[in-house]
Design a protein around this motif. Structure first.
Motif, short mmCIF file in Angstrom:
data_model
loop_
_atom_site.label_atom_id
_atom_site.label_comp_id
_atom_site.label_asym_id
_atom_site.label_seq_id
_atom_site.Cartn_x
_atom_site.Cartn_y
_atom_site.Cartn_z
N ILE A 1 -6.21 -1.32 -4.73
CA ILE A 1 -5.59 -0.11 -5.58
C ILE A 1 -5.42 -0.81 -7.09
O ILE A 1 -4.46 -1.94 -7.07
N GLY B 1 2.35 6.41 -6.86
CA GLY B 1 1.04 6.40 -7.50
C GLY B 1 1.09 7.78 -8.40
O GLY B 1 0.35 7.98 -9.34
N SER B 2 1.79 8.89 -7.87
CA SER B 2 2.11 10.12 -8.45
C SER B 2 3.35 10.54 -9.21
O SER B 2 3.55 11.62 -9.50
N TYR C 1 0.99 -1.29 0.04
CA TYR C 1 0.05 0.02 0.10
C TYR C 1 0.79 1.21 0.10
O TYR C 1 0.70 2.30 -0.92
N LEU C 2 1.79 1.28 0.84
CA LEU C 2 2.76 2.67 0.84
C LEU C 2 3.65 2.74 -0.37
O LEU C 2 3.84 3.69 -0.82
N THR C 3 4.14 1.52 -0.81
CA THR C 3 4.96 1.72 -2.22
C THR C 3 3.75 2.21 -3.39
O THR C 3 4.49 2.96 -4.15
N ALA C 4 2.56 1.82 -3.43
CA ALA C 4 1.81 2.22 -4.10
C ALA C 4 1.27 3.71 -4.16
O ALA C 4 1.34 4.63 -4.95
N GLN C 5 1.45 4.25 -2.84
CA GLN C 5 1.26 5.62 -2.42
C GLN C 5 2.49 6.45 -2.99
O GLN C 5 2.27 7.56 -3.67
N THR D 1 -6.93 2.32 4.31
CA THR D 1 -7.54 2.01 2.99
C THR D 1 -8.87 1.55 2.91
O THR D 1 -9.58 1.64 1.77
#
Length: 334
Positions: free
Chosen positions: A143, A84-85, A77-81, A138
């Protein structure tokens, strides 16, 4: 051969059982011993073996960690965040995922050393804390928006048979091999590895000999955290999405595999070969039952029974060398 048999009795017994299992499944079903099925086995269990070698280091040091699967979900999750941008690539992905996993592992180590509480209690607490925080932030939502480099399939081997059946090995298998080699170097060829074994076998004796207890716990749980992060990164590449609660529960299968491979829950014992054999046993058993159409509940029963046998026989001495050497004349007359 006799010396090796005495030094690694669990690995040899498990290896013999695996050979019998493979032969039995090969005779029972035509689809087991095929290239497509074998490559599928490697792809499906690469992440488990990445986690298993991390857990092996923790068990060698006399600890236990049941929070790593949830920690891997947090890393995902944190890696995706983070990505993500922004762009990124696999090199940055490994650095970010491994760094976050290392931080989570060091939290476990700091709590265990600072509070003086046994590791299973601390990791039960962090399991619930990590999982609760993850689901809170979440809200259980997946995601799907991920960078292309993370979602794209990378193959290290591809083959199409004459009948049109594809066999392939994906990136996770290559990463798994690298993690296994790195862990083998750590525990077998470094001074820290020798200290981990000494600390796990006799913590008080190791402390009196000058071993830094805090460092040993940091290395063990930090390494587990890194493997959890890398395994989580590869799981997303396989699934193409981040699912917050998908990995919870897999820690038990990994723990079973490592214990079956000869790692002692009390610490001070465990090998890379045994770890690999343990993961193979669990994977092949599950795969074989699926091919034979046996209920998946039978798999849990078999693994539970195997763990009981492994733990109950861990303190029994077997002279495995007698299987590979002929008896002396005096022994034959008795």
């Amino acid at each position: 051969m006799r010396k090796a048999a005495r030094a690694y009795p669990v690995e040899i017994r498990l290896g013999l059982v695996l050979i019998l299992l493979i032969v039995g499944l090969s005779l029972s079903t035509d689809s087991f011993l095929t290239l497509a099925n074998l490559t599928s086995l490697l792809n499906n269990n690469a992440v488990n073996l990445i986690w298993a070698v991390g857990l092996l280091v923790v068990l060698i040091a006399g600890g236990i960690d049941i929070s790593f699967a949830v920690a891997a979900s947090v890393v995902q999750y944190l890696t995706a965040q983070v990505f993500g941008s922004m762009g990124g690539n696999w090199a940055l992905g490994f650095l970010v995922a491994g760094g976050i996993g290392l931080a989570l592992g060091l939290i476990n180590a700091a709590l265990i050393h600072g509070l003086g509480v046994i590791s299973i209690v601390i990791t039960i607490a962090t399991f619930n804390a990590f999982f609760g925080l993850l689901m809170f932030f979440t809200r259980g939502r997946n995601i799907y928006s991920l960078p292309d480099w993370w979602r794209d399939r990378i193959f290290i081997f591809e083959h199409q048979s004459a009948s049109g059946v594809w066999s392939e090995l994906n990136l996770s298998v290559g990463v798994m091999i690298a993690c296994v080699i790195a862990t083998a170097i750590l525990i077998r060829y470094t001074n820290i590895g020798r200290q981990l074994y000494a600390f796990g076998d006799n913590p008080e004796g190791a402390r009196r000999a000058g071993v830094n207890i805090a460092l040993m716990q940091a290395v063990a749980f930090g390494w587990m955290g890194i493997m959890a992060g890398i395994g989580g990164l590869m799981q997303v590449n396989i699934a193409k999405e981040v699912i917050p609660n998908a990995l919870a529960g897999r820690e038990l299968d990994v723990l079973a595999a490592v214990v079956l491979g000869g790692a002692r829950l009390g610490g001070g014992r465990g090998t890379i070969v045994g770890c690999i054999l343990g993961v193979m046993f669990v994977a092949i058993t599950q795969n074989g039952l699926n091919l034979l159409g046996v209920s998946p509940f039978a798999f849990q029963m078999i693994i539970g029974a195997a763990i009981l046998v492994a733990i109950s026989s861990s303190n029994i001495r077997f002279d495995m060398g007698r299987l590979f050497t002929a008896p002396r004349p005096s022994e034959g007359r008795k």
